[in-house]
Design a protein around this motif. Structure first.
Motif: not given
Lengths: 264, 452
Positions: A181-210
């Motif tokens: 849909d021509k929306i700029p978006c990026r892959y994110v690696t990080g951590m989330m509350m809790g215990e386990g492995r690392s986590h991955a999510w997405v950032e989407v460009w909206h209104d000049k912000k991620w």
């Protein structure tokens, strides 16, 4: 806002001794509009000569080598982060945002994603945020969480066709759909509350912000998350990449712990 | 316009040159020097000689002055473009080049975002391919800004010819082309950040290995393979025969971006140097040419080069492109569909004469299929008018035969742009072919630039 205590521990164990080991690590969170790293200690073992750099996506990269024989390799990153300082990340590099609008070999859609994209009817929606929410909601029902069905090399199309995968797959599928849909978006690696492995999510460009979206948990990214790196896809955010001499097998252990710091 | 007939007497042309060609002397010596061109065919590496034709292409000094001005202008603009693309991207913001021609092209490397190479130079050595039309006008066919090869061939051919047929050179006012090594040395020294200068070769199974070794010998740079270079403490070192480490400040690398550094590009690469790109990012070594230049020399971007010249330099382009249409633009798509038989279509992702088709040579069925593909992937192709090349003579078995030829001009960028007063003239040995690439069996000539 939260104050989070985090620990990211990675250990590679080799079946024999290796040497001439060269590595690049993207395992260090940095300050953004949403988070501030208040304390941090980083150790890489065994003893390595290490340099630091920032890559083209703004990620901190440690790189180095050792010529000594060793049977294991790893790092420990621990610290305290203040999170939820903002609901979004602004970009100082607006001129570069376009680069996140295009598919990569990992996110390029095939027939199953193309078909699904049509069903989503994104054109009925107003803006990138609404579309991202719609994709996230849809994915949560159309794709199942399950370990062992996909590997680190699985593409968005392969994962979606298989129907089951982990956070990395959720993120890649969402990126693929947004980019169609021509929306700029990026892959994110990080951590989330809790215990386990690392986590991955997405950032989407909206209104000049991620804005952060976590399709695995169907959540808007807020103060339970600590971001480490971002890029076009998983390959830009490899936490550990290395080459060495030695005909061995390797076993990787990852342990990530994030908990709310309680007042002492 | 001059040709060899203007500077050689009839006797020289008819008798001496025939004698000289017939003796096979130069080609024999080139073979002995190992002047070969390697190609991969059916997954097999084959070396073939690069056939040399004795009749030089001659360019008079006034004409070359004009080419020189145009080439410098073009390369300076291309350098601005690469700097802009990996920096602020003004040309995209201002709508001159559409974003997708950058990001969706195969030559763009996101890893290069934000990197400023030493002295701000990206294309240190540029190989610009031109053709001359029957109308006498020169047209740019292609810019090669990655690692253009070919300069060594006319260098050594000139050297051997002078020795084999000294009489043919007597009384002719020709620019000496044996200074290429000096220009190259100056170019490498200009960006060297401190330390040795090396030429990095993937090894003898590379198509241009002869050239790597020849240029190393002539410039006095060390010829090295990836295993002789090592990154330590943010710097690059060359390990000499005794095991001592010597700092390297500039690498003229004759391996492609993809294989340069397994930690940053193709992870399977065994010929690259791990972490060399990381220290390049820090400004601790010069890489010649800069990684990422492919963003400026693909066939899609070619269309925009005249616009870049106006945009960055505020000048009119001196040298023209071959008339080119971009099916990406609706208007151009319409033109291409209507004039399909008059055009040559090129796949922007291919190089070396591959992925080039002539509209007039397709069957009805092929045309229909191609047009359908074009509608589906308009960004993938450019269409060009077929230029009526000026034929130049070659000598085969004592006979003069007209053949298609192009000219690869070399532009080197040190503290100023410099155009080598010679170049690689490649010709097609097949009389019906327009494709002159050495990988497709063409031959080469020396290029004589007259000094007066």
């Amino acid at each position: 806002m939260k104050t989070l205590k985090f620990g990211y521990h990675m250990k590679l164990t080799f079946s024999g001794a290796v040497n001439n080991h060269r590595f690049s690590l993207k395992c260090i969170p940095h300050d953004t509009d949403m988070q501030r790293i208040e304390k941090m200690s980083v150790s890489v073992y065994p003893d390595h000569i290490t340099s630091e750099n920032t890559d083209s996506y703004g990620n901190i990269t440690l790189f180095g080598y050792t010529n000594e024989f060793h049977n294991s390799f790893g790092f420990d990153v621990t610290g305290i982060a203040r999170t939820g300082l903002s609901e979004y990340e602004s970009s100082h590099e607006i001129h570069r945002v376009g680069l996140y609008r295009y598919q990569t070999p990992i996110t390029r859609p095939g027939t199953s994603i193309l078909e699904y994209y049509k069903q989503l009817k994104l054109s009925d929606l107003r803006d990138a945020k609404e579309k991202a929410l719609h994709i996230m909601d849809g994915l949560n029902g159309s794709f199942k969480y399950g370990q062992g069905y996909t590997s680190m090399e699985t593409t968005a199309e392969e994962a979606f066709a298989g129907g089951t995968g982990v956070c990395q797959d959720y993120a890649h599928i969402m990126l693929s759909l947004c980019r169609m849909d021509k929306i700029p978006c990026r892959y994110v690696t990080g951590m989330m509350m809790g215990e386990g492995r690392s986590h991955a999510w997405v950032e989407v460009w909206h209104d000049k912000k991620w804005l952060g979206f976590d399709p695995t948990n169907k959540k808007i990214v807020g103060d339970e998350y600590i971001k480490i790196s971002n890029g076009r896809d998983y390959a830009d955010c490899l936490v550990n990449q290395g080459i060495f001499t030695g005909n061995v097998t390797q076993n990787q252990e990852i342990n990530v712990i994030v908990e709310e710091e309680t007042d002492e | 316009m001059v040709t060899y007939t203007d500077i050689f007497s009839k006797k020289e042309r008819v008798e001496d040159m025939e004698l000289y060609a017939g003796a096979g002397d130069v080609n024999e010596q080139l073979a002995r020097y190992g002047v070969k061109f390697g190609i991969y065919k059916n997954n097999e590496f084959k070396e073939q000689l690069f056939p040399f034709d004795v009749i030089p292409r001659v360019i008079d000094s006034k004409e070359f002055d004009y080419l020189e001005k145009g080439l410098k202008q073009r390369v300076v603009a291309l350098n601005h473009f690469i700097d802009d693309i990996y920096g602020d991207k003004r040309i995209v913001k201002d709508g001159v080049v559409p974003e997708e021609f950058i990001y969706a092209g195969s030559g763009y490397l996101p890893q290069c975002e934000g990197i400023k190479p030493p002295k701000g130079i990206y294309s240190h050595i540029s190989g610009i391919d031109l053709v001359q039309g029957k109308d006498g006008n020169w047209y740019i066919l292609e810019d090669n800004l990655r690692i253009p090869s070919g300069a060594s061939y006319p260098m050594i051919a000139r050297k051997i010819s002078r020795r084999s047929a000294p009489d043919l050179f007597t009384g002719k006012h020709i620019e000496d082309n044996r200074n290429y090594a000096d220009l190259l040395r100056r170019t490498m020294d200009h960006v060297n950040v401190g330390g040795h200068t090396v030429i990095l070769t993937p090894g003898r199974y590379n198509a241009a290995y002869f050239e790597h070794s020849y240029l190393a010998e002539k410039t006095g740079a060390h010829l090295v393979s990836g295993s002789e270079l090592i990154v330590e403490n943010d710097h690059l070192y060359f390990i000499d025969y005794s095991g001592r480490k010597e700092k390297v400040g500039a690498v003229y690398r004759r391996i492609s971006d993809e294989y340069l550094d397994p930690m940053n590009f193709n992870r399977e690469s065994v010929i690259g140097i791990p972490h060399i790109f990381d220290i390049y990012r820090k400004g601790n070594v010069a890489l010649i040419n800069a990684p990422g230049n492919g963003v400026a020399d693909d066939k899609g971007i070619y269309y925009f080069v005249p616009k870049m010249i106006s945009y960055y330099l505020g000048e009119e382009p001196i040298l023209s492109n071959a008339p080119t249409y971009l099916p990406y633009y609706e208007e151009d798509m319409k033109y291409v569909m209507e004039h399909f038989d008059d055009l040559v279509l090129k796949d922007v992702a291919e190089a070396g004469g591959y992925g080039v088709v002539f509209g007039s040579k397709m069957t009805m069925e092929e045309k229909a299929r191609f047009k359908e593909m074009l509608q589906k992937e308009p960004r993938r192709f450019i269409a060009q008018e077929v230029i009526d090349f000026l034929d130049i003579d070659i000598m085969e078995k004592g006979q003069l035969l007209p053949r298609k030829a192009d000219l690869r001009a070399f532009v080197l960028m040190a503290d100023e742009p410099m155009v080598w007063k010679s170049g690689l003239t490649r010709f097609s040995r097949n009389p019906d072919s327009f494709i002159v690439n050495s990988s497709q069996g063409g031959g080469f000539k020396d290029t004589w630039v007259l000094s007066q």
